[in-house]
Design an enzyme around this catalytic site. Structure first.
Site, short mmCIF file in Angstrom:
data_model
loop_
_atom_site.label_atom_id
_atom_site.label_comp_id
_atom_site.label_asym_id
_atom_site.label_seq_id
_atom_site.Cartn_x
_atom_site.Cartn_y
_atom_site.Cartn_z
N ASP A 22 -19.32 -53.11 33.39
CA ASP A 22 -20.13 -53.00 32.90
C ASP A 22 -21.42 -54.05 33.99
OD1 ASP A 22 -19.47 -50.95 31.47
OD2 ASP A 22 -20.22 -52.09 29.33
N SER A 82 -20.21 -55.98 26.37
CA SER A 82 -21.58 -55.84 27.06
C SER A 82 -23.35 -56.59 26.50
CB SER A 82 -22.15 -54.53 27.70
OG SER A 82 -20.90 -54.43 28.60
C1 FRU Z 1 -19.07 -49.77 28.34
C2 FRU Z 1 -18.52 -50.61 27.09
C3 FRU Z 1 -19.36 -51.53 26.27
C4 FRU Z 1 -18.71 -52.72 25.66
C5 FRU Z 1 -18.22 -52.96 27.02
C6 FRU Z 1 -16.69 -53.64 27.14
O1 FRU Z 1 -18.19 -49.34 29.29
O2 FRU Z 1 -17.12 -50.02 26.87
O3 FRU Z 1 -19.77 -50.46 24.96
O4 FRU Z 1 -19.70 -53.52 25.34
O5 FRU Z 1 -17.96 -51.41 28.30
O6 FRU Z 1 -16.30 -53.72 28.06
#
Ligand code: FRU
Length: 463
Positions: A22, A82
């Site tokens: 992300d 994230s």
């Molecule tokens: C979305 C996610 C978020 C999380 C992150 C971990 O792709 O699953 O919810 O914070 O990726 O890498």
């Protein structure tokens, strides 16, 4: 290991090595745009998440900075997940989720902050509040903004104990004490088992709630990817509630590979990046760049515009900085045409002045864009690199198709239709770097095609 020309993306943000997911912490701070991203520097699996960091003065040419946040404390020892950023009193604040796997295997999550004065070195402040009652440990991805009265709001993706998705909202007057205000969008309808990466976009006419629900069942043209990212138009109230209707949830991108987007606002423009992946685990493991020690990229930045209730996603005008010396080729469309791409970094614009019948555009003999005039729909076909089968995604347009703006890279395509009324983002993998044809079977339709060669800037300049 080096990135090969066959698949390397040269004007997108990619990781130097390892896995990227992300976009995080988007901010404009001290005259620079900051983009952070989920990054596993130690391998191409979803582990050891840190925040990678790049900066830019034009949103097009990026420079790498050292890793911004990495696991170091009891509350984030198994991953810096994230979150978003804000700028306040000349400091850059990052909000993130600390991921913890206890010795007994149970997972925990903590919503945390980190602060920087120079935009490069961050001091962790620890968890902001206790874990909410009535929710499983799947609570993550804080995004913060300030309202006109000076209050701070934080939304976070969540899973209720009945295993349905939700978003929680917190309020603060000082960025330090946060009070839970309950569900951001009151709903009793089941809509996926977890909502990730919530975001609120403010516009003069209305507000837009963006989130990424997991587990929506496929429905015709819709929800064809493993997880979805979408939005609904509504209104954010000063009670902390978003007034909107889940029945109006609409996917942001109609292609194969788009997830977990995040936006930020600079000088009245709302700019969004997404993660250019929507793959299931098996497809992800089969991505050929893994052999080169890296995987995934962010999408190009898109400006989000809300006009008469319709959301448009427009490639930023700054992307024109990538164009090399004017237009490479500009021609009228006639029945059947073949163009040769000057390189694998190209922007291609098709204007349609008279559209009366179906047409087909085939890019590198790999991706096919089909227009159906009876339906006014676009169907995009590619070969799945895991199964070798052809597969498609389809969208029916609200307005007659008038133009397509296509950003081509060696292994990605972003197709903007009708100035961003619909977008298809996808990866494709073709070994043959010499395959550079674009075939247009236009029938009796009329229009123009423009091809621009883009800079092979290998976007990321290492310090
Ligand atoms: C979305 C996610 C978020 C999380 C992150 C971990 O792709 O699953 O919810 O914070 O990726 O890498």
């Amino acid at each position: 290991m080096n990135k090969s020309d066959a698949y390397h993306l040269k004007y997108h943000i990619t990781p130097p090595y390892g896995l990227l997911n992300d976009p995080n912490g988007l901010a404009f701070f001290k005259h620079q745009y900051h983009v952070f991203y989920q990054w596993n520097p130690k391998g191409t699996e979803h582990r050891n998440k840190c925040w990678g960091h790049v900066v830019s003065s034009d949103l097009v040419h990026w420079q790498r900075k050292s890793v911004a946040l990495e696991p170091s404390e009891w509350y984030d020892k198994d991953g810096i997940y994230s979150g978003g950023a804000i700028v306040h009193q000349e400091k850059l604040y990052l909000f993130y989720t600390g991921n913890v796997i206890r010795d007994d295997g149970v997972k925990e999550s903590y919503q945390c902050a980190a602060i920087s004065e120079d935009g490069e070195h961050f001091q962790k402040m620890g968890p902001l509040f206790e874990h909410p009652k009535g929710y499983t440990r799947h609570v993550r991805d804080p995004k913060v903004w300030r309202d006109r009265n000076g209050s701070w709001w934080l939304i976070v993706g969540a899973q209720r104990e009945d295993l349905t998705g939700d978003t929680l909202i917190y309020k603060s007057t000082d960025l330090s004490v946060w009070e839970c205000q309950g569900s951001f969008l009151e709903h009793d309808r089941e809509f996926g088992y977890m909502w990730e990466c919530p975001d609120l976009l403010h516009f003069a006419e209305n507000d837009i709630f963006v989130f990424s629900p997991q587990g929506l069942p496929e429905a015709g043209e819709y929800y064809r990817n493993p997880n979805q990212s979408g939005y609904m138009v509504g209104k954010f109230m000063n009670t902390g509630k978003f007034i909107g209707n889940l029945a109006h949830f609409k996917e942001l991108d109609r292609g194969f590979d788009f997830y977990a987007p995040q936006s930020f606002k600079v000088n009245d423009r709302t700019i969004m990046f997404g993660w250019m992946s929507g793959m299931n685990e098996e497809a992800e493991r089969a991505v050929p760049t893994i052999q080169e020690g890296w995987i995934h990229a962010l999408t190009l930045p898109r400006e989000i515009v809300l006009s008469n209730g319709v959301l448009y996603q427009k490639p930023l005008p700054e992307l024109q900085l990538l164009r090399l010396e004017g237009v490479h080729s500009q021609k009228d469309i006639h029945k059947n045409g073949v163009w040769l791409l000057p390189s694998l970094q190209v922007e291609c614009i098709v204007h349609l002045s008279k559209l009366t019948e179906n047409f087909k555009m085939i890019i590198r003999n790999a991706v096919e864009i089909n227009y159906d005039s009876a339906e006014n729909s676009i169907t995009v076909w590619r070969t799945n690199w895991l199964t070798n089968q052809r597969e498609y995604r389809k969208a029916t347009l609200a307005n007659q198709l008038a133009d397509m703006q296509i950003f081509i890279e060696s292994s990605s395509l972003e197709i903007f239709l009708n100035e961003g009324e619909e977008v298809f983002t996808l990866r494709y993998f073709l070994e043959d770097t010499e395959q550079r044809t674009v075939v247009l079977e236009a029938g009796d339709n009329e229009g123009k095609i423009e091809i621009y060669q883009l800079q092979e800037c290998d976007v990321i300049i290492n310090p």
